[in-house]
Write a protein that holds these residues in place. Structure first.
Motif, mmCIF file in Angstrom:
data_model
loop_
_atom_site.group_PDB
_atom_site.id
_atom_site.type_symbol
_atom_site.label_atom_id
_atom_site.label_comp_id
_atom_site.label_asym_id
_atom_site.label_seq_id
_atom_site.Cartn_x
_atom_site.Cartn_y
_atom_site.Cartn_z
ATOM 1 N N MET A 210 0.834 -1.208 0.000
ATOM 2 C CA MET A 210 0.000 0.000 0.000
ATOM 3 C C MET A 210 0.868 1.257 0.000
ATOM 4 S SD MET A 210 -3.029 -0.967 -0.279
ATOM 5 C CE MET A 210 -2.908 -2.634 -0.893
ATOM 6 N N PHE A 211 1.980 1.192 0.730
ATOM 7 C CA PHE A 211 2.900 2.332 0.762
ATOM 8 C C PHE A 211 3.399 2.656 -0.653
ATOM 9 C CE2 PHE A 211 7.283 3.914 0.910
ATOM 10 C CZ PHE A 211 7.160 5.024 1.723
ATOM 11 N N LEU A 212 3.863 1.626 -1.358
ATOM 12 C CA LEU A 212 4.363 1.804 -2.721
ATOM 13 C C LEU A 212 3.288 2.375 -3.638
ATOM 14 C CD1 LEU A 212 6.400 -1.302 -3.902
ATOM 15 C CD2 LEU A 212 7.153 1.070 -3.717
ATOM 16 N N ALA A 213 2.071 1.824 -3.524
ATOM 17 C CA ALA A 213 0.990 2.252 -4.418
ATOM 18 C C ALA A 213 0.649 3.719 -4.168
ATOM 19 C CB ALA A 213 -0.239 1.376 -4.203
ATOM 20 N N ILE A 214 0.531 4.089 -2.897
ATOM 21 C CA ILE A 214 0.109 5.454 -2.579
ATOM 22 C C ILE A 214 1.208 6.449 -2.954
ATOM 23 C CG2 ILE A 214 -0.464 7.001 -0.653
ATOM 24 C CD1 ILE A 214 -1.936 4.510 0.592
ATOM 25 N N VAL A 215 2.470 6.107 -2.655
ATOM 26 C CA VAL A 215 3.568 7.026 -2.980
ATOM 27 C C VAL A 215 3.716 7.170 -4.497
ATOM 28 C CG1 VAL A 215 6.071 7.326 -2.871
ATOM 29 C CG2 VAL A 215 4.799 6.709 -0.813
ATOM 30 N N SER A 216 3.711 6.025 -5.215
ATOM 31 C CA SER A 216 3.921 6.128 -6.672
ATOM 32 C C SER A 216 2.727 6.793 -7.348
ATOM 33 C CB SER A 216 4.194 4.755 -7.283
ATOM 34 O OG SER A 216 3.098 3.895 -7.048
ATOM 35 N N GLY A 217 1.520 6.491 -6.880
ATOM 36 C CA GLY A 217 0.326 7.122 -7.450
ATOM 37 C C GLY A 217 0.306 8.612 -7.166
ATOM 38 N N PRO A 237 -6.498 6.893 -12.834
ATOM 39 C CA PRO A 237 -6.860 5.615 -12.197
ATOM 40 C C PRO A 237 -5.775 5.157 -11.234
ATOM 41 C CG PRO A 237 -6.287 5.276 -14.505
ATOM 42 C CD PRO A 237 -6.315 6.759 -14.278
ATOM 43 N N PHE A 238 -6.205 4.641 -10.091
ATOM 44 C CA PHE A 238 -5.274 4.225 -9.048
ATOM 45 C C PHE A 238 -4.945 2.739 -9.167
ATOM 46 C CE2 PHE A 238 -4.472 3.519 -4.323
ATOM 47 C CZ PHE A 238 -3.201 4.060 -4.367
ATOM 48 N N GLY A 239 -5.828 1.990 -9.862
ATOM 49 C CA GLY A 239 -5.628 0.548 -10.003
ATOM 50 C C GLY A 239 -4.267 0.153 -10.556
ATOM 51 N N PRO A 240 -3.762 0.857 -11.592
ATOM 52 C CA PRO A 240 -2.450 0.479 -12.126
ATOM 53 C C PRO A 240 -1.338 0.579 -11.082
ATOM 54 C CG PRO A 240 -3.612 1.833 -13.713
ATOM 55 C CD PRO A 240 -4.456 1.825 -12.464
ATOM 56 N N PHE A 241 -1.405 1.592 -10.217
ATOM 57 C CA PHE A 241 -0.369 1.731 -9.187
ATOM 58 C C PHE A 241 -0.491 0.622 -8.149
ATOM 59 C CE2 PHE A 241 -1.129 5.938 -10.936
ATOM 60 C CZ PHE A 241 0.147 6.262 -11.331
ATOM 61 N N SER A 243 -1.691 -2.327 -8.735
ATOM 62 C CA SER A 243 -1.264 -3.572 -9.384
ATOM 63 C C SER A 243 0.257 -3.670 -9.444
ATOM 64 C CB SER A 243 -1.831 -3.658 -10.801
ATOM 65 O OG SER A 243 -3.231 -3.555 -10.766
ATOM 66 N N LEU A 244 0.912 -2.589 -9.851
ATOM 67 C CA LEU A 244 2.376 -2.600 -9.937
ATOM 68 C C LEU A 244 2.994 -2.797 -8.551
ATOM 69 C CD1 LEU A 244 3.092 0.268 -12.491
ATOM 70 C CD2 LEU A 244 3.496 -2.177 -12.820
ATOM 71 N N ALA A 245 2.422 -2.110 -7.560
ATOM 72 C CA ALA A 245 2.952 -2.240 -6.200
ATOM 73 C C ALA A 245 2.791 -3.674 -5.706
ATOM 74 C CB ALA A 245 2.231 -1.267 -5.267
ATOM 75 N N ALA A 246 1.660 -4.301 -6.045
ATOM 76 C CA ALA A 246 1.439 -5.681 -5.618
ATOM 77 C C ALA A 246 2.497 -6.598 -6.219
ATOM 78 C CB ALA A 246 0.044 -6.138 -6.027
ATOM 79 N N MET A 247 2.794 -6.406 -7.506
ATOM 80 C CA MET A 247 3.799 -7.263 -8.148
ATOM 81 C C MET A 247 5.169 -7.039 -7.524
ATOM 82 S SD MET A 247 2.857 -7.622 -12.148
ATOM 83 C CE MET A 247 2.219 -6.032 -12.583
ATOM 84 N N ALA A 248 5.546 -5.782 -7.329
ATOM 85 C CA ALA A 248 6.854 -5.481 -6.735
ATOM 86 C C ALA A 248 6.947 -6.114 -5.347
ATOM 87 C CB ALA A 248 7.062 -3.970 -6.654
ATOM 88 N N THR A 249 5.823 -6.082 -4.603
ATOM 89 C CA THR A 249 5.838 -6.641 -3.250
ATOM 90 C C THR A 249 5.970 -8.167 -3.286
ATOM 91 O OG1 THR A 249 4.461 -4.814 -2.533
ATOM 92 C CG2 THR A 249 4.599 -6.694 -1.056
#
Ligand SMILES: [Zn+2]
Length: 268
Positions: A210-217, A237-241, A243-249
């Motif tokens: 969630m940290f990665l998604a919120i910061v990158s978004g 859209p926030f979904g792409p961030f 999704s990417l954060a989930a993969m990185a994690t």
């Protein structure tokens, strides 16, 4: 032997990427993802044996259809190439085992969601709901039969299903709060996706995700606004961030968690 396996996974990834393109194109339009097989958007000509590996024929034909000459959308090429590289990377990272299969499956899922949200601004329930059920079932089976992805096992509690359930709750709650306070910023789709990601990564890895998604978004939105490529009314859209954060994690979750607890947590 490793080189041969890497090449095989690259080719497998290219094939899977071509299927991901089909799903991302057809699912939001309610079309069948099974039939007909991949075909040219211009002349409907199916891929022939010459195009078994569309990445190469795409380069060879300079992005045009072999039959009608129409320009083929670039996304098809990049998704195939990206998935091919990803699969080779995953094989290198995990080796040949069930962990590779689970992570590869989740990556494909997140790529599909990323593409559909990017292009249609929706995160279809048709994908998210079955994925939630799958994530719960696989975590329960993993807990019963004693298999668990390495990163999750290293960082979590005793049982995968317990980590998954807590993670899902945290993902859901973390995005529910901003959605309640800032209307229009976050949609239900994002909240459900965050819950799914929490189920997949488990607790505590849901936190770096969630940290990665919120910061990158947030950073991307700020840059797009500063460069005036978007204005405040445009929905990014926030979904792409997510999704990417989930993969990185999934790949680097425990490293990220260590980094966060050493560098970010003390400043909070
Ligand atoms: Zn064509």
């Amino acid at each position: 032997m490793t080189g041969l396996w890497l090449a095989l996974f690259f080719l497998l990834g290219a094939t899977v990427g071509s299927f991901i393109n089909v799903v991302a194109d057809r699912l939001p339009e309610g079309k069948s993802i099974i039939s007909p097989p991949s075909h040219c958007p211009g002349c409907q000509q199916g891929l022939s044996a010459k195009d078994v590996i569309p990445i190469f024929s795409y380069l060879w034909l300079k992005g045009r259809c072999r039959y009608c000459g129409i320009t083929i959308p670039r996304r098809l090429f990049w998704v195939e190439l990206g998935t091919a590289i990803l699969f080779a990377f995953l094989y290198g990272h995990y080796g040949l085992n069930w962990e590779l299969a689970i992570v590869a499956f989740y990556c494909c899922l997140f790529i599909v969601l990323l593409l559909i949200d990017l292009e249609h601004n929706i995160l279809p329930n048709k994908i998210v709901y079955p994925a939630v059920i799958f994530a719960i079932v696989i975590a329960a089976l993993g807990s019963i039969f004693g298999f668990e992805p390495r990163d999750i096992a290293d960082t979590g509690f005793r049982l995968w299903i317990v980590d998954a359930t807590i993670g899902g709750g945290i993902g859901f709650g973390l995005l529910l709060l901003p959605a309640l306070f800032y209307r229009g910023g976050m949609g239900w789709g994002d909240i459900k996706l965050a819950a799914l990601i929490g189920l997949v990564t488990g607790f505590p890895l849901v936190l770096p995700a969630m940290f990665l998604a919120i910061v990158s978004g947030g950073l991307t939105a700020a840059i797009l606004l500063l460069l005036k490529l978007k204005n405040r009314k445009d929905a990014i859209p926030f979904g792409p961030f997510l999704s990417l954060a989930a993969m990185a994690t999934l790949f680097w979750g425990s490293n990220l968690l260590n980094w966060l607890s050493e560098n970010v947590a003390p400043t909070l």
